[in-house]
Design a protein around this motif. Structure first.
Motif, PDB file in Angstrom:
ATOM      1  N   ALA A  37       0.638  -0.935  -0.214  1.00 37.73           N
ATOM      2  CA  ALA A  37      -0.400   0.397   0.146  1.00 37.73           C
ATOM      3  C   ALA A  37       0.727   1.273  -0.273  1.00 37.73           C
ATOM      4  O   ALA A  37       0.266   2.097  -0.566  1.00 37.73           O
ATOM      5  N   GLN A  38       2.624   1.070   0.518  1.00 38.45           N
ATOM      6  CA  GLN A  38       2.650   2.093   0.590  1.00 38.45           C
ATOM      7  C   GLN A  38       3.427   2.737  -0.842  1.00 38.45           C
ATOM      8  O   GLN A  38       3.866   3.935  -0.937  1.00 38.45           O
ATOM      9  N   VAL A  39       3.904   1.173  -1.390  1.00 39.40           N
ATOM     10  CA  VAL A  39       4.471   1.769  -2.356  1.00 39.40           C
ATOM     11  C   VAL A  39       3.259   2.273  -3.595  1.00 39.40           C
ATOM     12  O   VAL A  39       3.314   2.929  -4.173  1.00 39.40           O
ATOM     13  N   MET A  40       2.509   1.767  -3.216  1.00 37.35           N
ATOM     14  CA  MET A  40       1.418   2.702  -4.455  1.00 37.35           C
ATOM     15  C   MET A  40       0.702   4.003  -4.085  1.00 37.35           C
ATOM     16  O   MET A  40       0.468   4.377  -4.793  1.00 37.35           O
ATOM     17  N   TYR A  41       1.112   4.460  -2.484  1.00 34.86           N
ATOM     18  CA  TYR A  41       0.572   5.243  -2.278  1.00 34.86           C
ATOM     19  C   TYR A  41       2.131   6.768  -2.678  1.00 34.86           C
ATOM     20  O   TYR A  41       1.565   7.464  -3.705  1.00 34.86           O
TER      21      TYR A  41
END
Length: 130
Positions: A77-81
């Motif tokens: 999720a942090q990579v996407m963000y």
């Protein structure tokens, strides 16, 4: 601009193996879904009416439905963000996006689904040329 168009853009961020819009009964692990968010308030119309209004907005929720490991779900999720934060130029469905507003300071942990798969959500508003 429709959810399917936004889903197609989200695919280009290269996070996830399966992408969808709307409700999917049997979500596979490492899936990313794009949903319409509840809209609050009234539409912004320029002085002079709709013909003078140059921009519109779309509020979406991006669901990262990852796996049974909380830390791996958080990382994905942090990579996407982070990839959303790094966008410098964007056109979706032939419409130029002027501004991306991340409506949360980080991906939100929403727990697990009925199968124990961890999920996180990113809220995003896209402001684009009508």
């Amino acid at each position: 601009m429709e959810l399917a168009d936004i889903r197609d853009w989200v695919k280009t961020l290269s996070v996830g193996d399966h992408f969808y819009i709307g409700k999917v009964e049997s979500k596979k692990e490492r899936s990313v879904g794009v949903y319409q968010r509840q809209i609050s308030g009234r539409p912004n119309i320029a002085l002079g009416g709709l013909e003078c209004t140059k921009t519109a907005s779309k509020q979406v929720s991006i669901l990262i439905h990852w796996n049974k490991y909380a830390n791996e779900t958080e990382e994905a999720a942090q990579v996407m963000y982070d990839r959303i934060m790094q966008v410098t130029d964007l056109e979706i469905a032939g419409k130029h996006v002027n501004y991306l507003k991340l409506d949360v300071p980080e991906p939100i942990d929403v727990g697990t689904d009925d199968n124990g798969v961890y999920e996180r959500v990113i809220w995003l508003t896209l402001y684009y040329e009508r």
